[in-house]
Design a protein around this motif. Structure first.
Motif, PDB file in Angstrom:
ATOM      1  N   TYR A  20       2.860  -4.025   3.464  1.00 37.33           N
ATOM      2  CA  TYR A  20       4.138  -3.338   3.274  1.00 37.33           C
ATOM      3  C   TYR A  20       3.870  -1.989   2.631  1.00 37.33           C
ATOM      4  CZ  TYR A  20       6.360  -7.589   4.695  1.00 37.33           C
ATOM      5  OH  TYR A  20       6.741  -8.660   5.445  1.00 37.33           O
ATOM      6  N   VAL A  21       4.434  -0.958   3.226  1.00 37.39           N
ATOM      7  CA  VAL A  21       4.233   0.400   2.743  1.00 37.39           C
ATOM      8  C   VAL A  21       5.360   0.737   1.762  1.00 37.39           C
ATOM      9  CG1 VAL A  21       3.914   2.809   3.384  1.00 37.39           C
ATOM     10  CG2 VAL A  21       3.200   0.988   4.962  1.00 37.39           C
ATOM     11  N   VAL A  22       4.976   1.148   0.568  1.00 35.13           N
ATOM     12  CA  VAL A  22       5.952   1.464  -0.478  1.00 35.13           C
ATOM     13  C   VAL A  22       5.600   2.811  -1.099  1.00 35.13           C
ATOM     14  CG1 VAL A  22       6.421  -0.960  -1.028  1.00 35.13           C
ATOM     15  CG2 VAL A  22       4.595   0.258  -2.242  1.00 35.13           C
ATOM     16  N   ASP A  23       6.595   3.405  -1.774  1.00 32.79           N
ATOM     17  CA  ASP A  23       6.284   4.606  -2.532  1.00 32.79           C
ATOM     18  C   ASP A  23       5.869   4.214  -3.951  1.00 32.79           C
ATOM     19  OD1 ASP A  23       8.602   4.030  -3.985  1.00 32.79           O
ATOM     20  OD2 ASP A  23       9.820   5.528  -2.960  1.00 32.79           O
ATOM     21  N   LYS A  24       5.655   5.175  -4.798  1.00 34.03           N
ATOM     22  CA  LYS A  24       5.145   4.870  -6.132  1.00 34.03           C
ATOM     23  C   LYS A  24       6.173   4.146  -6.999  1.00 34.03           C
ATOM     24  CE  LYS A  24       1.815   8.650  -6.339  1.00 34.03           C
ATOM     25  NZ  LYS A  24       0.747   8.063  -5.780  1.00 34.03           N
ATOM     26  N   ARG A  25       7.430   4.122  -6.575  1.00 30.33           N
ATOM     27  CA  ARG A  25       8.472   3.388  -7.309  1.00 30.33           C
ATOM     28  C   ARG A  25       8.707   2.011  -6.697  1.00 30.33           C
ATOM     29  NH1 ARG A  25      13.272   7.605  -7.171  1.00 30.33           N
ATOM     30  NH2 ARG A  25      12.451   7.764  -5.042  1.00 30.33           N
ATOM     31  N   MET A  26       7.845   1.593  -5.801  1.00 32.23           N
ATOM     32  CA  MET A  26       7.913   0.302  -5.117  1.00 32.23           C
ATOM     33  C   MET A  26       9.123   0.200  -4.196  1.00 32.23           C
ATOM     34  SD  MET A  26       5.346  -1.700  -5.416  1.00 32.23           S
ATOM     35  CE  MET A  26       6.014  -3.284  -4.901  1.00 32.23           C
ATOM     36  N   GLN A  27       9.648   1.327  -3.763  1.00 34.86           N
ATOM     37  CA  GLN A  27      10.712   1.293  -2.771  1.00 34.86           C
ATOM     38  C   GLN A  27      10.096   1.100  -1.395  1.00 34.86           C
ATOM     39  OE1 GLN A  27      12.771   5.016  -3.651  1.00 34.86           O
ATOM     40  NE2 GLN A  27      14.458   3.848  -4.543  1.00 34.86           N
ATOM     41  N   ILE A  64       0.855  -1.176   0.000  1.00 32.64           N
ATOM     42  CA  ILE A  64       0.000   0.000   0.000  1.00 32.64           C
ATOM     43  C   ILE A  64       0.895   1.232   0.000  1.00 32.64           C
ATOM     44  CG2 ILE A  64      -0.153   0.163   2.524  1.00 32.64           C
ATOM     45  CD1 ILE A  64      -3.095   1.004   2.142  1.00 32.64           C
ATOM     46  N   THR A  65       0.452   2.290  -0.616  1.00 28.25           N
ATOM     47  CA  THR A  65       1.176   3.559  -0.549  1.00 28.25           C
ATOM     48  C   THR A  65       0.607   4.389   0.603  1.00 28.25           C
ATOM     49  OG1 THR A  65      -0.331   4.433  -2.239  1.00 28.25           O
ATOM     50  CG2 THR A  65       1.825   3.635  -2.981  1.00 28.25           C
ATOM     51  N   PRO A  66       1.412   5.260   1.224  1.00 25.43           N
ATOM     52  CA  PRO A  66       0.993   5.945   2.462  1.00 25.43           C
ATOM     53  C   PRO A  66      -0.283   6.768   2.330  1.00 25.43           C
ATOM     54  CG  PRO A  66       3.343   6.237   2.082  1.00 25.43           C
ATOM     55  CD  PRO A  66       2.792   5.616   0.855  1.00 25.43           C
ATOM     56  N   GLU A  67      -0.479   7.395   1.180  1.00 20.82           N
ATOM     57  CA  GLU A  67      -1.621   8.298   1.057  1.00 20.82           C
ATOM     58  C   GLU A  67      -2.966   7.577   1.033  1.00 20.82           C
ATOM     59  OE1 GLU A  67      -0.307   7.272  -3.124  1.00 20.82           O
ATOM     60  OE2 GLU A  67       0.668   7.825  -1.229  1.00 20.82           O
ATOM     61  N   LYS A  68      -2.964   6.257   0.875  1.00 18.23           N
ATOM     62  CA  LYS A  68      -4.234   5.511   0.830  1.00 18.23           C
ATOM     63  C   LYS A  68      -4.983   5.582   2.154  1.00 18.23           C
ATOM     64  CE  LYS A  68      -3.805   3.731  -3.357  1.00 18.23           C
ATOM     65  NZ  LYS A  68      -4.706   4.078  -4.461  1.00 18.23           N
ATOM     66  N   GLY A  69      -4.243   5.648   3.258  1.00 17.17           N
ATOM     67  CA  GLY A  69      -4.878   5.803   4.562  1.00 17.17           C
ATOM     68  C   GLY A  69      -5.277   4.493   5.205  1.00 17.17           C
ATOM     69  N   PRO A  70      -5.636   4.540   6.515  1.00 19.81           N
ATOM     70  CA  PRO A  70      -5.907   3.330   7.289  1.00 19.81           C
ATOM     71  C   PRO A  70      -7.169   2.586   6.848  1.00 19.81           C
ATOM     72  CG  PRO A  70      -6.358   5.303   8.589  1.00 19.81           C
ATOM     73  CD  PRO A  70      -5.653   5.757   7.365  1.00 19.81           C
TER      74      PRO A  70
END
Length: 403
Positions: free
Chosen positions: A307-314, A285-291
């Motif tokens: 697992y929290v990732v950024d838009k580049r899958m880091q 999930i990306t952080p901006e999606k929310g709980p």
């Protein structure tokens, strides 16, 4: 185009070997040919390809034909029939002069016995082959010194062989094989005379050297652990025939017949299989999606962590169901409840290196590739399934749960 391609390469020892080839075509066994014709089948119609930059291991028990086969590639032993193609050119059709040039310029060889000249220094031993070729003294010394540095013996150039350990002497042999910068290096039981610890170090150094120089290496061994440790491809021989060719993983997990099964049955899979073999797709999930979205993902996928990732899958971190509920109730962003000390490994990490890591955490191990990108996760169930020999495909290993 493969750098080496062998097509039905055959070697028969005896008074009239050509007449035996049709018997092999009919499927007559090595034992029957010996009993009825007094001819010995050294290599039986071996076919394989070797890509540039590979470590191609030919292995088998004593008498299986592996050392004979490697000598057919440069015609130290003349094949009875078949083809050996080097970059598309048939080595078997080379004239004597062409063959000498091929051996000098394109192919090097390292043997089990170091065969160093005791009256020559290290650097003189390394440059001997270049000297025989008539290369200018200044040029061959520069080439030999470069090769010496590659194998980690800088500073020992003026020593004599009896002043070196066995491992160091084998490094000199390796440097001699590399001195003329060949395309292909043939290594026949090169490390088998060394003590176990030195042997392991030499295996590691060979792999490191190959990654640095991108040489094509044909490596002969009777040691399965050695073959699995260094080989990109393994050809397993029995009675002069190749019974299976594959990656170390394929040889272990998909044996072609009962003989290969027996050959590999005592191998410690944890020292061979890597994280890439057992990793599963991570639920991210990306952080901006929310709980709220995070909890929905968990319900849909049947998991208790994401697992929290950024838009580049880091990889940024991980969140558990418990912490996500708290985030939802308290209006906290995912970044604030995210755990950042996630256990990580690379795709090449051996399973036995994961045991302690997995024992000290409740989280699955995240597998990180280049640039920090999340490639997958390893859960305990997948590791146990792989070690049991079922490729980690059991349903219990599919869910990325906290275990």
């Amino acid at each position: 185009m493969p750098i080496i391609e062998a097509k039905k390469v055959t070697k028969i020892f005896g008074s009239d070997p050509k007449k035996i080839v049709p018997l092999l075509d009919k499927g007559m066994s090595k034992e029957k040919i010996l009993a009825e014709t007094k001819h010995t089948v050294g290599v039986n119609q071996a076919s394989f390809t070797i890509e540039a930059g590979q470590i191609f291991v030919i292995m088998g028990l004593s008498g299986s034909g592996k050392s004979t086969l490697v000598r057919l590639l440069n015609r130290l032993i003349e094949p009875t029939s078949g083809q050996v193609l080097f970059n598309g050119t048939d080595v078997l059709k080379m004239s004597p002069e062409q063959l000498r040039k091929f051996r000098r310029k394109n192919i090097g060889m390292v043997f089990q016995k170091f065969a160093l000249f005791p009256h020559r220094t290290v650097i003189q031993n390394i440059e001997y082959g270049l000297e025989v070729q008539g290369i200018d003294k200044k040029e061959r010394r520069a080439m030999a010194m470069e090769s010496l540095e590659l194998v980690g013996l800088k500073g020992w150039e003026n020593s004599y062989p009896d002043q070196l350990s066995g491992g160091m002497q084998q490094r000199v042999g390796l440097a001699r094989g590399l001195a003329n910068n060949p395309d292909i290096l043939l290594m026949d039981e090169a490390f088998s005379a060394l003590d176990p610890l030195i042997r392991k170090d030499m295996q590691d150094e060979l792999v490191e050297l190959q990654q640095k120089m991108k040489k094509t290496i044909v490596f002969i061994t009777h040691d399965l652990d050695e073959a699995l440790r260094i080989g990109d491809q393994i050809a397993l021989m029995k009675d002069g025939s190749i019974v299976q060719i594959g990656t170390p993983e394929q040889i272990l997990m998909e044996p072609a017949n009962k003989y290969v099964e027996r050959f590999v049955e005592d191998v410690d899979l944890s020292k061979v299989l890597t994280a890439s073999h057992v990793m599963k797709k991570a639920v991210t999930i990306t952080p901006e999606k929310g709980p709220r979205v995070a909890l929905q993902f968990m319900r849909d996928q049947g998991v208790s962590s994401l697992y929290v990732v950024d838009k580049r899958m880091q990889l940024l971190g991980s969140i558990t169901a418990e912490d996500t509920v708290r985030s939802f109730k308290e209006g906290l962003p995912l970044e604030q409840i995210m755990q950042t000390d996630v256990p990580t490994a690379t795709p090449e990490t051996l399973l036995n290196e994961l045991f302690e890591m997995m024992g000290n955490t409740k989280l699955p191990v995240a597998v990180i590739g280049e640039n920090g990108r999340l490639k997958g996760v390893v859960v305990k169930g997948a590791v146990l399934a792989a070690l049991a020999g079922n490729n980690g495909s059991e349903e219990g290993a599919e869910a990325h749960e906290l275990a």
